[in-house]
Design a protein around this motif. Structure first.
Motif, mmCIF file in Angstrom:
data_model
loop_
_atom_site.group_PDB
_atom_site.id
_atom_site.type_symbol
_atom_site.label_atom_id
_atom_site.label_comp_id
_atom_site.label_asym_id
_atom_site.label_seq_id
_atom_site.Cartn_x
_atom_site.Cartn_y
_atom_site.Cartn_z
ATOM 1 N N TRP A 139 66.999 18.981 76.082
ATOM 2 C CA TRP A 139 67.912 17.892 76.439
ATOM 3 C C TRP A 139 68.621 17.369 75.195
ATOM 4 O O TRP A 139 69.826 17.114 75.211
ATOM 5 C CB TRP A 139 67.153 16.758 77.125
ATOM 6 C CG TRP A 139 66.766 17.061 78.535
ATOM 7 C CD1 TRP A 139 65.608 17.654 78.951
ATOM 8 C CD2 TRP A 139 67.534 16.834 79.713
ATOM 9 N NE1 TRP A 139 65.613 17.788 80.316
ATOM 10 C CE2 TRP A 139 66.784 17.295 80.823
ATOM 11 C CE3 TRP A 139 68.786 16.264 79.949
ATOM 12 C CZ2 TRP A 139 67.236 17.205 82.125
ATOM 13 C CZ3 TRP A 139 69.245 16.178 81.259
ATOM 14 C CH2 TRP A 139 68.472 16.651 82.331
ATOM 15 N N LEU A 155 72.492 17.292 74.474
ATOM 16 C CA LEU A 155 73.102 16.002 74.166
ATOM 17 C C LEU A 155 73.841 16.045 72.821
ATOM 18 O O LEU A 155 74.916 15.464 72.681
ATOM 19 C CB LEU A 155 72.003 14.930 74.150
ATOM 20 C CG LEU A 155 72.424 13.463 74.222
ATOM 21 C CD1 LEU A 155 73.233 13.199 75.465
ATOM 22 C CD2 LEU A 155 71.196 12.576 74.188
ATOM 23 N N ILE A 170 77.670 14.895 72.561
ATOM 24 C CA ILE A 170 78.090 13.784 71.705
ATOM 25 C C ILE A 170 79.006 14.281 70.589
ATOM 26 O O ILE A 170 79.963 13.607 70.214
ATOM 27 C CB ILE A 170 76.856 13.049 71.145
ATOM 28 C CG1 ILE A 170 76.110 12.390 72.292
ATOM 29 C CG2 ILE A 170 77.267 12.010 70.132
ATOM 30 C CD1 ILE A 170 74.894 11.628 71.878
ATOM 31 N N MET A 208 82.416 12.402 70.104
ATOM 32 C CA MET A 208 82.628 11.565 68.927
ATOM 33 C C MET A 208 83.408 12.278 67.821
ATOM 34 O O MET A 208 83.792 11.655 66.844
ATOM 35 C CB MET A 208 81.275 11.100 68.353
ATOM 36 C CG MET A 208 80.398 10.356 69.323
ATOM 37 S SD MET A 208 81.142 8.799 69.830
ATOM 38 C CE MET A 208 81.119 7.902 68.291
ATOM 39 N N ILE A 211 82.329 14.402 65.621
ATOM 40 C CA ILE A 211 81.579 14.790 64.435
ATOM 41 C C ILE A 211 80.305 15.504 64.884
ATOM 42 O O ILE A 211 79.846 15.287 65.998
ATOM 43 C CB ILE A 211 81.168 13.607 63.516
ATOM 44 C CG1 ILE A 211 80.618 12.459 64.356
ATOM 45 C CG2 ILE A 211 82.293 13.154 62.656
ATOM 46 C CD1 ILE A 211 80.010 11.383 63.505
ATOM 47 N N ALA A 248 77.032 15.768 65.725
ATOM 48 C CA ALA A 248 76.196 14.604 66.023
ATOM 49 C C ALA A 248 74.807 14.697 65.417
ATOM 50 O O ALA A 248 74.319 13.750 64.806
ATOM 51 C CB ALA A 248 76.097 14.413 67.532
ATOM 52 N N PHE A 265 74.315 14.320 61.605
ATOM 53 C CA PHE A 265 74.409 12.976 61.037
ATOM 54 C C PHE A 265 73.090 12.236 61.066
ATOM 55 O O PHE A 265 72.931 11.239 60.368
ATOM 56 C CB PHE A 265 75.472 12.163 61.789
ATOM 57 C CG PHE A 265 76.744 12.056 61.017
ATOM 58 C CD1 PHE A 265 77.516 13.173 60.809
ATOM 59 C CD2 PHE A 265 77.154 10.850 60.477
ATOM 60 C CE1 PHE A 265 78.682 13.091 60.081
ATOM 61 C CE2 PHE A 265 78.322 10.758 59.749
ATOM 62 C CZ PHE A 265 79.086 11.873 59.553
ATOM 63 N N ILE A 266 72.163 12.671 61.912
ATOM 64 C CA ILE A 266 70.892 11.941 61.987
ATOM 65 C C ILE A 266 69.704 12.842 61.689
ATOM 66 O O ILE A 266 68.578 12.400 61.699
ATOM 67 C CB ILE A 266 70.695 11.308 63.381
ATOM 68 C CG1 ILE A 266 70.695 12.388 64.458
ATOM 69 C CG2 ILE A 266 71.766 10.287 63.671
ATOM 70 C CD1 ILE A 266 70.161 11.885 65.785
ATOM 71 N N ALA A 279 69.020 10.741 78.855
ATOM 72 C CA ALA A 279 70.068 11.256 77.985
ATOM 73 C C ALA A 279 71.203 10.253 77.866
ATOM 74 O O ALA A 279 71.784 10.075 76.792
ATOM 75 C CB ALA A 279 70.578 12.595 78.518
ATOM 76 N N GLY A 314 69.917 7.401 75.582
ATOM 77 C CA GLY A 314 69.821 7.906 74.219
ATOM 78 C C GLY A 314 71.196 8.211 73.652
ATOM 79 O O GLY A 314 71.487 7.888 72.501
ATOM 80 N N GLY A 315 72.030 8.815 74.481
ATOM 81 C CA GLY A 315 73.362 9.187 74.033
ATOM 82 C C GLY A 315 74.194 7.983 73.658
ATOM 83 O O GLY A 315 74.974 8.024 72.698
ATOM 84 N N TRP A 357 72.911 6.723 70.294
ATOM 85 C CA TRP A 357 73.278 7.728 69.298
ATOM 86 C C TRP A 357 74.774 7.632 68.969
ATOM 87 O O TRP A 357 75.176 7.562 67.802
ATOM 88 C CB TRP A 357 72.922 9.108 69.874
ATOM 89 C CG TRP A 357 72.930 10.253 68.940
ATOM 90 C CD1 TRP A 357 73.424 10.283 67.662
ATOM 91 C CD2 TRP A 357 72.424 11.566 69.205
ATOM 92 N NE1 TRP A 357 73.263 11.529 67.127
ATOM 93 C CE2 TRP A 357 72.649 12.324 68.057
ATOM 94 C CE3 TRP A 357 71.814 12.165 70.305
ATOM 95 C CZ2 TRP A 357 72.283 13.673 67.976
ATOM 96 C CZ3 TRP A 357 71.454 13.492 70.217
ATOM 97 C CH2 TRP A 357 71.675 14.236 69.068
ATOM 98 N N SER A 358 75.601 7.571 70.007
ATOM 99 C CA SER A 358 77.051 7.497 69.792
ATOM 100 C C SER A 358 77.437 6.223 69.060
ATOM 101 O O SER A 358 78.287 6.230 68.172
ATOM 102 C CB SER A 358 77.803 7.527 71.126
ATOM 103 O OG SER A 358 77.405 8.622 71.878
ATOM 104 N N LEU A 386 76.692 6.692 65.500
ATOM 105 C CA LEU A 386 77.633 7.610 64.853
ATOM 106 C C LEU A 386 78.971 6.929 64.599
ATOM 107 O O LEU A 386 79.593 7.117 63.555
ATOM 108 C CB LEU A 386 77.851 8.848 65.725
ATOM 109 C CG LEU A 386 76.680 9.809 65.845
ATOM 110 C CD1 LEU A 386 77.058 10.977 66.735
ATOM 111 C CD2 LEU A 386 76.257 10.319 64.479
ATOM 112 N N ASP A 387 79.401 6.124 65.573
ATOM 113 C CA ASP A 387 80.687 5.456 65.438
ATOM 114 C C ASP A 387 80.696 4.575 64.190
ATOM 115 O O ASP A 387 81.686 4.511 63.461
ATOM 116 C CB ASP A 387 80.956 4.628 66.700
ATOM 117 C CG ASP A 387 82.428 4.357 66.867
ATOM 118 O OD1 ASP A 387 83.225 5.251 66.531
ATOM 119 O OD2 ASP A 387 82.790 3.252 67.311
ATOM 120 N N LYS A 395 80.274 6.897 60.778
ATOM 121 C CA LYS A 395 81.375 7.714 60.262
ATOM 122 C C LYS A 395 82.529 6.870 59.745
ATOM 123 O O LYS A 395 83.458 7.389 59.143
ATOM 124 C CB LYS A 395 81.848 8.692 61.339
ATOM 125 C CG LYS A 395 82.619 8.078 62.478
ATOM 126 C CD LYS A 395 83.180 9.181 63.376
ATOM 127 C CE LYS A 395 84.037 8.593 64.481
ATOM 128 N NZ LYS A 395 84.675 9.621 65.292
#
Lengths: 276, 270
Positions: A130, A134, A138, A142, A144, A146, A149-150, B28, B31-32, B35-36, B39-40, B43
Motif C-alpha cells: 500500500w 501510495l 503522491i 505533488m 516530487i 514522495a 523525501f521521507i 491510505a 496517511g496520504g 504525507w502530502s 511534502l508541500d 519542498k
C-alpha cells in the motif's frame, strides 16, 4: 572457531558488503576515491557502470518528468541484477537500515520482548505494498518523488556519506519502533522499497532451498527469519523458498544445525528433486 | 433465532476482501493526506541556491535523484546535500556563499557528472565549450542601508572579489554632499552579467553581508508586456508574448462615435 564461522558466515559477509559499500561511498566523497561514487540512489562503479535505484526512478516517472538516459541505464543494471540473480538481496546485503533493524531484532530476542508480545502481529505485512502504491500516487499529485523525501534509508546512507544532520532521529525512531512496537516493523511491514524488491525479486535464480529429510523441526530458522511467513514449508516439504519477500539473508541457513537449508539455483534444484 | 445464527456466519471471502480493501483505502487516504501536507511544506524553499546549470526549481525537485555526484565533484566543498534539519528539500544540493561561494571552475566539474539532467550541461555551454560565465545560480543584491560604501566609507571588497570584475559589479562615483569634498564609490550589480557565485557575499566586510545572493526568482521583478524599452530592438521581442484583454459590455459593443451619435438612449438604464 570454525563453528562460529559456520554459524555467522553469511552474517559476517553481509555486514562486510553493507559496511564496505558505505566505506567506498564515503571514501569517494571524502578522499576522491573513484571505485564507487554517489550513493544508493544513484552511483557509478569506476565512473563507468551506472546504477540507479529503480524505485526512486519510478517515483520520478510518476511526477511526469522525462528521465535521463544515464538513470535508465542505471535502473536497467540494478533491476536485471536483482530480478535475475539477487532477489530481494538489496534489503539484507546492501541496505544500511538492515543493520539497525537487525540489531533491534536481536535485542528483542535478548530481552524476550517477542514473548511479551505474543499476540498476532497487529498490522499486515502487506502494508508495504500500500505504501508503495501510495508513494507513486503522491509523487504524481505533488510533483516530487514522495518516498525519497521521507525515506529513512536515504537519510541514513546519505547521512553516513555526506553528513547526517537530524537524520539520526529517523533512524532512532525505526530502531525503537522495531524494538518495542512491532517486530520486523520497518523492513518487514512498512518499507515500500522492501515491497518493491519483494515484487522484483520474486523470480530470481538464487533461492534458499529446504531439505525436509534433514529437518529436525527445531525451528531455529523461524526464530531468526525476518520474514518468517516465507518459511512455511519447514518440516513439510522439500521445496525452495519462492516468496519474493525472502531477503536471501541466509540467517536460516547458518543457524540450521542439520543442513536442512541451503542456497541453490532455482531450476537446477527442481530438476534434481524430480529427477528430470 | 435465525437472525442470531446468521450473524455468527463467517464473512465470505469476497466480502472480507472488499472490506479489507476499503480499509486499506481509508488508511491510505489518511496517511496520504499527512504525507502530502508534509511534502508541500518540505519542498517549499524559495531561498535555496542551486549548483550552476540547475534547471527551474520545480523541475529540479522532480528531476534530481539526490545522488550527490555534483557534491563529490566540487573541489571546494561548496556544494552540500541538504540534511534533515537544514530546512531545505532533503537530499538536494545547495550552497551557502557566505560559508563557501562557488569559485566558478572553468571546467565546471559539478555539471557534466549529473546523471539526471537536473544540472543541464547545454545551459552552460557556449559554442561547444563549457562557460561558467553564463551560469545563473542567483543574483547579488545590495542592501544600501548596511553597505558602508553607501555611507561614504571607501570599500570595494565585493567589486574586487567579483570573478567577472567590471561587468557583474561596477563602481559608480557620485559626490558626497555631506562632506562636500569626498566621493561615494557605490557598487552596482548588473543582472545580465552576475552569475550568483557569491564571491562578493563571501568577501563583504560587514558583520552580516550587505551584498548577498538570492535566487533570481526571488531577487528580480518582472516588467511584463505593458512596458517596453522602445529604444531597444531586443526588448521589443518580449512583445510577442503580449496579449490584449478585451471586455465587451453593452456600451463598448458599438464604436464610441456611433454610440454618441445614437444619443444616450438606454445608456442611463444600465
Amino acid at each position: 572457531m570454525s563453528k562460529i564461522w559456520n554459524h555467522y558466515r553469511y552474517l559476517i559477509l553481509r555486514r562486510f558488503t553493507q559496511i564496505g559499500i558505505l566505506v567506498l561511498f564515503f571514501g569517494a566523497n571524502a578522499w576522491g576515491w573513484k571505485i564507487l561514487q554517489g550513493n544508493l540512489s544513484t552511483s557509478e562503479i569506476f565512473g563507468i557502470i551506472p546504477m540507479s535505484d529503480p524505485f526512486a526512478v519510478m517515483q520520478m516517472v510518476a511526477t511526469g518528468v522525462i528521465v535521463a538516459t544515464d538513470l535508465l541505464l542505471g535502473v536497467a543494471v540494478v533491476t536485471l541484477f536483482y530480478f535475475l540473480i539477487g532477489g530481494r538481496a538489496f534489503c539484507s546485503w546492501v541496505c544500511p537500515v538492515n543493520m539497525v533493524t537487525d540489531s533491534a531484532n536481536y535485542l528483542r530476542r535478548v530481552f524476550d520482548i517477542d514473548r511479551a508480545q505474543l499476540q498476532k502481529q497487529p498490522i499486515s505485512r502487506n502494508v508495504r505494498y500500500w505504501v508503495l502504491g501510495l508513494s507513486l500516487v503522491i509523487s504524481a499529485l505533488m510533483g516530487i518523488a514522495a518516498f525519497e523525501f521521507i525515506s529513512p534509508i536515504s537519510m541514513l546512507h546519505r547521512g553516513i556519506i555526506f553528513g547526517i544532520g537530524f537524520g539520526w532521529a529517523a533512524v532512532l525512531i525505526i530502531f525503537v519502533f522495531d524494538l518495542l512496537v512491532l517486530k520486523n516493523g520497518w523492513c518487514g511491514h512498512i518499507c515500500p522499497l522492501g515491497g518493491f524488491y519483494s515484487i522484483l525479486g520474486k523470480f530470481s535464480f538464487i533461492r534458499v532451498h529446504h531439505i525436509e529429510e534433514n529437518c529436525t523441526l527445531c525451528m531455529k530458522c523461524k526464530v531468526v527469519c525476518p520474514e518468517k511467513q516465507v518459511l512455511h514449508m519447514i518440516g513439510k516439504e522439500s521445496i525452495p523458498v519462492l516468496s519474493g519477500e525472502c531477503t536471501n539473508c541466509a540467517r536460516c541457513i547458518e543457524v540450521c544445525d542439520d543442513d536442512a537449508l541451503r542456497f541453490s539455483i532455482r531450476d537446477f534444484i527442481q530438476n534434481k528433486k524430480t529427477g528430470e | 433465532m435465525s437472525n442470531h445464527s446468521e450473524a455468527k456466519k463467517p464473512l465470505s471471502d469476497r466480502r472480507k476482501f472488499i472490506l479489507n480493501m476499503a480499509r486499506g483505502v481509508g488508511y491510505a487516504a489518511i496517511g496520504g493526506m499527512v504525507w502530502s501536507a508534509y511534502l508541500d511544506e518540505a519542498k517549499a524553499s524559495p531561498l535555496i541556491l542551486r549548483p550552476p546549470a540547475a534547471i527551474k526549481e520545480n523541475d529540479f525537485l522532480k528531476t534530481c535523484i539526490k545522488c550527490g555526484l555534483c557534491v563529490e565533484a566540487c573541489p571546494y566543498d561548496t556544494l552540500k546535500l541538504a540534511k534533515p534539519g537544514d530546512h531545505m528539500p532533503i537530499g538536494t544540493p545547495f550552497f551557502t556563499p557566505r560559508d563557501i561561494p562557488c569559485y566558478m571552475c572553468e571546467d565546471i566539474p559539478c555539471v557534466p557528472v549529473c546523471p539526471s539532467g537536473a544540472l543541464d550541461e547545454p545551459s552552460v555551454t557556449v559554442d561547444g565549450h563549457l562557460d561558467i560565465n553564463v551560469a545563473d545560480m542567483g543574483l547579488a543584491v545590495i542592501d544600501e542601508n548596511s553597505c558602508i560604501a553607501f555611507w561614504g566609507i571607501q570599500c570595494d571588497a565585493c567589486y574586487r572579489a567579483c570573478p567577472i570584475l567590471g561587468q557583474a559589479i561596477t563602481v559608480e562615483y557620485s559626490k558626497n554632499e555631506r562632506t562636500g569634498k569626498h566621493a561615494f564609490l557605490k557598487p552596482v550589480v548588473h543582472a545580465d552579467a552576475c552569475t550568483g557565485c557569491g564571491m562578493c557575499e563571501k568577501a563583504c566586510v560587514t558583520e552580516k553581508p550587505a551584498i548577498f545572493i538570492l535566487p533570481r526568482e526571488v531577487a528580480m521583478g518582472k516588467a511584463g508586456s505593458h512596458y517596453i524599452k522602445g529604444w531597444d530592438k531586443k526588448d521589443e521581442a518580449r512583445l510577442k508574448d503580449a496579449h490584449a484583454i478585451r471586455t465587451t459590455t453593452n456600451i463598448s459593443r458599438k464604436k464610441a462615435v456611433d454610440k454618441l451619435n445614437a444619443g444616450f438612449e438606454g445608456l442611463l438604464d444600465e
